[in-house]
Scaffold this active site. Sequence first.
Site, PDB file in Angstrom:
ATOM      1  N   ASP A  80      -1.463 -10.802   7.087  1.00 45.69           N
ATOM      2  CA  ASP A  80      -0.263 -10.054   6.690  1.00 45.69           C
ATOM      3  C   ASP A  80      -0.269  -8.584   7.082  1.00 45.69           C
ATOM      4  O   ASP A  80      -1.318  -7.961   7.232  1.00 45.69           O
ATOM      5  CB  ASP A  80      -0.001 -10.195   5.178  1.00 45.69           C
ATOM      6  CG  ASP A  80      -1.232  -9.876   4.311  1.00 45.69           C
ATOM      7  OD1 ASP A  80      -2.380 -10.055   4.782  1.00 45.69           O
ATOM      8  OD2 ASP A  80      -1.046  -9.446   3.163  1.00 45.69           O
ATOM      9  N   GLU A 138      -2.998 -11.163   1.796  1.00 47.34           N
ATOM     10  CA  GLU A 138      -4.202 -10.499   1.268  1.00 47.34           C
ATOM     11  C   GLU A 138      -3.818  -9.208   0.566  1.00 47.34           C
ATOM     12  O   GLU A 138      -4.403  -8.848  -0.455  1.00 47.34           O
ATOM     13  CB  GLU A 138      -5.202 -10.210   2.399  1.00 47.34           C
ATOM     14  CG  GLU A 138      -6.591  -9.835   1.915  1.00 47.34           C
ATOM     15  CD  GLU A 138      -6.699  -8.436   1.331  1.00 47.34           C
ATOM     16  OE1 GLU A 138      -7.429  -8.247   0.345  1.00 47.34           O
ATOM     17  OE2 GLU A 138      -6.040  -7.512   1.841  1.00 47.34           O
TER      18      GLU A 138
HETATM   19 NI    NI Z   1      -6.987  -5.226   4.725  1.00 43.76          NI
END
Ligand code: NI
Length: 395
Positions: A80, A138
């Site tokens: 991401d 994440e």
């Molecule tokens: Ni990172």
Amino acid sequence: MLSQIKSVVEAISPRLVEIRRHIHSHPELSGQEYKTAAYVAGVLSSCGLRVQELVGKTGVVAELPGGEDSRILAIRADMDGLPIAERVDLPFASTQSGIMHACGHDVHTTVGLGVAMVLAQLNLPLPGTTRFLFQPAEETAQGARWMIEDGVMEGVSAVLGLHVYPSVPARAVGIRYGALTAAADDLEIVIVGESGHGGRPHEAIDAIWIASQVVTTLQQAISRTQNPLHPIVLTIGQIQGGRAPNVIADTVRLLGTVRSLHPETRNHLPQWIESVVAGVCQAYGAKYEIHYRRGVPSVLNDPTLTELTARCASEALGNEYLQIIHEPSLGAEDFSLYLEHAPGTMFRLGVGFTDRAINYPLHHPKFEVDESAIVAGVLTMAYTSYRYWQLPDVS
Ligand code: NI
């Protein structure tokens, strides 16, 4: 074997740069990595791996089957980007307004794909299965949880990961024994007083004043009542309360993050915070509510796997490109959730430009990566994953 790995990495390095630039110019926010996932799945399928999409919502899992060894080695990469507008003038800069790969997850994904390409091209009979985990989200500390809920850690005996680091020079790798990152928990405190006239404070219970006492007392109490060798960072990042300048506020909401390194410290924090808040509120007649939500634990690197990674990095890159990191970071990383299911290790991949005075930090709109890091990352990770099978089976 190292020289064979090196020659494959060398041969595919232009393609890896191409992959990284494609991902960099098409960043997607946490949980919305649809195009990135489709692209990753495409590359993995073209290597002949078994690919599964929509794992952990927008994640991708691929397997390279091995022989009789029942162990499974997992290699994790996150995909991401961040809600940051890129301020670097690059031909492959972000094409998505307000979204940027400012944490290097484009590099992590590229390295994961590179390792898959190398192992597939070598066409070795590896003793066991290598499982590649391309996780979403994440940055919001959700992706690893989603992946684990979908069963990606079933049968896994070890997990490897990396994170780019601008203060380590490109082509080098930073190794940390023990804790790499902190546990990060969310804190919400609601102070409930009693509203009143701004000119008659003695008839009210001022939630704003009491909330400021709570914030101050928490900070001071850390330094006087907590073991200074077991670090705690408590940051209140948001305060909400009050309705008018001349009305005493009856409710204040404090939102914060709590970071710690030692599991025993982390375990006692909710109770300790409550005792401080209760003491202040009781003294001034306010009520309170506390919501303490455990986030991700600390990344605690496994000694054997960390030693293996250090040895492999030193052999693959040269000993001068191996750095031992002496201090942990109080940042957080959801890689730690995988470590609740299998031992693992995460290393720092240097991406700093050696010829620049400033390397902007992670999450900065001018964050930039020296792409020569990609080859170092793939070499280290591919060689470590090859050598993993020579470790004794302790399962
Ligand atoms: Ni990172």
